[in-house]
Design an enzyme around this catalytic site. Structure first.
Site, short mmCIF file in Angstrom:
data_model
loop_
_atom_site.label_atom_id
_atom_site.label_comp_id
_atom_site.label_asym_id
_atom_site.label_seq_id
_atom_site.Cartn_x
_atom_site.Cartn_y
_atom_site.Cartn_z
N ASP A 1 37.45 28.21 43.25
CA ASP A 1 38.03 27.72 44.51
C ASP A 1 37.92 28.91 45.64
OD1 ASP A 1 39.97 29.82 43.36
OD2 ASP A 1 41.08 28.30 42.52
N HIS B 1 31.34 30.52 37.19
CA HIS B 1 31.21 28.89 37.17
C HIS B 1 30.81 28.60 38.55
CE1 HIS B 1 33.46 27.88 33.19
NE2 HIS B 1 32.25 28.56 33.13
N CYS C 1 19.65 25.17 47.29
CA CYS C 1 18.80 24.46 47.58
C CYS C 1 17.59 24.67 46.38
CB CYS C 1 18.00 24.14 48.66
SG CYS C 1 16.45 23.52 48.74
N CYS D 1 13.69 25.03 47.65
CA CYS D 1 12.87 26.25 48.09
C CYS D 1 13.90 27.51 47.74
CB CYS D 1 13.30 26.14 49.83
SG CYS D 1 14.75 26.29 50.39
N CYS E 1 14.40 22.59 54.45
CA CYS E 1 13.08 22.26 53.65
C CYS E 1 13.10 20.98 53.72
CB CYS E 1 12.79 23.17 52.22
SG CYS E 1 13.97 22.24 51.08
N SER F 1 42.17 27.65 29.35
CA SER F 1 42.56 27.11 27.89
C SER F 1 41.91 27.69 26.70
CB SER F 1 42.33 25.56 28.23
OG SER F 1 40.99 25.49 28.46
N ASN G 1 49.83 32.88 29.30
CA ASN G 1 49.54 31.54 29.37
C ASN G 1 50.75 30.74 28.99
OD1 ASN G 1 48.67 28.73 28.76
ND2 ASN G 1 46.55 29.46 28.84
N ALA H 1 51.57 32.47 35.59
CA ALA H 1 50.74 33.55 35.87
C ALA H 1 51.39 34.51 36.84
CB ALA H 1 49.35 33.16 36.38
P1 NAD Z 1 41.87 24.45 31.74
O1 NAD Z 1 42.12 23.24 32.90
O2 NAD Z 1 41.16 24.05 30.62
O3 NAD Z 1 43.10 25.11 31.12
C1 NAD Z 1 44.05 25.79 31.98
C2 NAD Z 1 45.02 26.82 31.45
O4 NAD Z 1 46.05 27.16 32.12
C3 NAD Z 1 45.95 25.79 30.19
O5 NAD Z 1 45.76 26.73 29.08
C4 NAD Z 1 47.34 25.73 30.61
O6 NAD Z 1 48.18 25.83 29.78
C5 NAD Z 1 47.30 26.98 31.68
N1 NAD Z 1 48.64 26.92 32.71
C6 NAD Z 1 48.73 25.98 33.42
N2 NAD Z 1 49.86 26.16 34.30
C7 NAD Z 1 49.57 27.49 34.07
C8 NAD Z 1 50.30 28.81 35.23
N3 NAD Z 1 51.28 28.34 36.12
N4 NAD Z 1 50.10 29.73 34.81
C9 NAD Z 1 49.27 30.31 33.71
N5 NAD Z 1 48.86 29.35 32.91
C10 NAD Z 1 48.84 28.09 33.30
O7 NAD Z 1 41.09 25.41 32.79
P2 NAD Z 1 40.12 26.56 32.35
O8 NAD Z 1 40.25 27.25 31.18
O9 NAD Z 1 39.85 27.35 33.63
O10 NAD Z 1 38.85 25.79 31.92
C11 NAD Z 1 38.40 24.50 32.75
C12 NAD Z 1 37.17 24.55 33.71
O11 NAD Z 1 37.42 24.04 35.01
C13 NAD Z 1 36.67 26.04 34.17
O12 NAD Z 1 35.44 26.03 34.69
C14 NAD Z 1 37.82 25.95 35.26
O13 NAD Z 1 37.75 27.35 36.34
C15 NAD Z 1 37.47 24.81 36.03
N6 NAD Z 1 38.54 24.40 37.19
C16 NAD Z 1 38.70 25.33 38.09
C17 NAD Z 1 39.61 24.97 39.09
C18 NAD Z 1 39.79 26.02 40.45
O14 NAD Z 1 38.75 26.37 40.71
N7 NAD Z 1 41.10 26.19 40.83
C19 NAD Z 1 40.62 23.83 38.82
C20 NAD Z 1 40.13 23.00 37.90
C21 NAD Z 1 39.28 23.41 36.97
#
Ligand code: NAD
Length: 232
Positions: A95, A110, A118, A121, A139, A178, A202, A220
């Site tokens: 994000d 990620h 692209c 190229c 391109c 997670s 978490n 968090a």
């Molecule tokens: P996940 O969705 O698998 O897990 C999210 C974790 O966050 C869970 O364990 C949950 O208990 C915890 N959580 C929920 N609310 C919370 C809070 N307020 N404070 C702290 N923890 C909290 O996410 P992941 O492990 O990042 O893996 C999923 C994949 O999808 C990754 O690549 C992830 O970055 C991507 N993704 C990214 C975004 C983003 O860029 N914001 C959003 C969704 C998924």
């Protein structure tokens, strides 16, 4: 809540390993939690190379919507505390909120919603236009989001930078992840084996919890605020 006192200022090589949970308080849902987008969309139609090869316009319509939604969100207090602490951020998030909060050393494992590339190229550039226009490169080929889709490999350079940071850190904070998406999920183990102090933030236990010595169960930003307060 753990009774130990952790003072961020006692560590000089901190790695913040962050996941989707960190951005929940900014209004961006996790993938798997309630409101997660994979309950609504099938990734095979929108978030893998096969889908893009089949129908790039459809995949871009989806990503334009995601870019629009994320552009309307702001970094939250958690992102800001991390930015103020310095150290290295190793994030699974796409994000861009760490950069917007002011973090300078960010490894985006990620990729990013805000970079396009692209594959014909080799162009790879930042782009924050919503909607993306044009969707094609100079391109002539379609640009694609520079993010790791389902079934993609992680960029080996980003992964090796992350490994180096984790192997050399003295404090490893896993925040809002997670611990099920590999290979990123292996980093807590690497940190523990390298002798770092490992703290998980978490609200829930995760499959990686066993690699952390300390667990802060809560959101968090609330838990990071406590760590900052402990630092005085
Ligand atoms: P996940 O969705 O698998 O897990 C999210 C974790 O966050 C869970 O364990 C949950 O208990 C915890 N959580 C929920 N609310 C919370 C809070 N307020 N404070 C702290 N923890 C909290 O996410 P992941 O492990 O990042 O893996 C999923 C994949 O999808 C990754 O690549 C992830 O970055 C991507 N993704 C990214 C975004 C983003 O860029 N914001 C959003 C969704 C998924």
């Amino acid at each position: 809540m753990q009774s130990i006192q952790v003072r961020l200022e006692d560590y000089d090589r901190i790695v913040f390993f962050t996941g989707a949970g960190l951005s929940v308080e900014s209004g961006i849902p996790t993938y798997r939690g309630s409101g997660g987008i994979w309950h609504e969309y099938n990734y095979e139609d929108y978030a893998c190379q096969r889908a893009f090869d089949r129908d790039p316009e459809r995949v871009w319509d989806f990503h334009d919507k995601r870019r629009e939604a994320v552009a309307a969100c702001e970094p939250n207090e958690g992102h800001r505390i991390i930015a103020a602490a310095g150290g290295t951020v190793v994030t699974q998030n796409i994000d861009g909120l760490h950069g917007r909060a002011g973090s300078e050393s960010v490894i985006e494992l990620h990729g990013s919603l805000w970079r396009v590339r692209c594959d014909r190229c080799g162009t790879n550039e930042e782009n924050d236009h919503v909607p993306l226009e044009p969707r094609t490169c100079g391109c002539g080929a379609y640009l694609r989001p520079d993010i790791v889709w389902f079934e993609d490999m992680l960029d080996p350079l980003r992964m090796s930078l992350a490994h180096r940071a984790v192997e050399g850190c003295d404090l490893f904070l896993g925040i809002g992840t997670s611990g099920v998406v590999v290979p990123a999920a292996l980093l807590p183990r690497l940190a523990a084996e390298a002798g770092a102090t490992c703290i998980e933030i978490n609200p829930e236990e995760t499959p990686a919890s066993g690699w952390y010595q300390h667990h802060f169960r809560g959101s968090a930003s609330e838990m990071l605020r406590k760590l900052k307060a402990d630092s005085g």
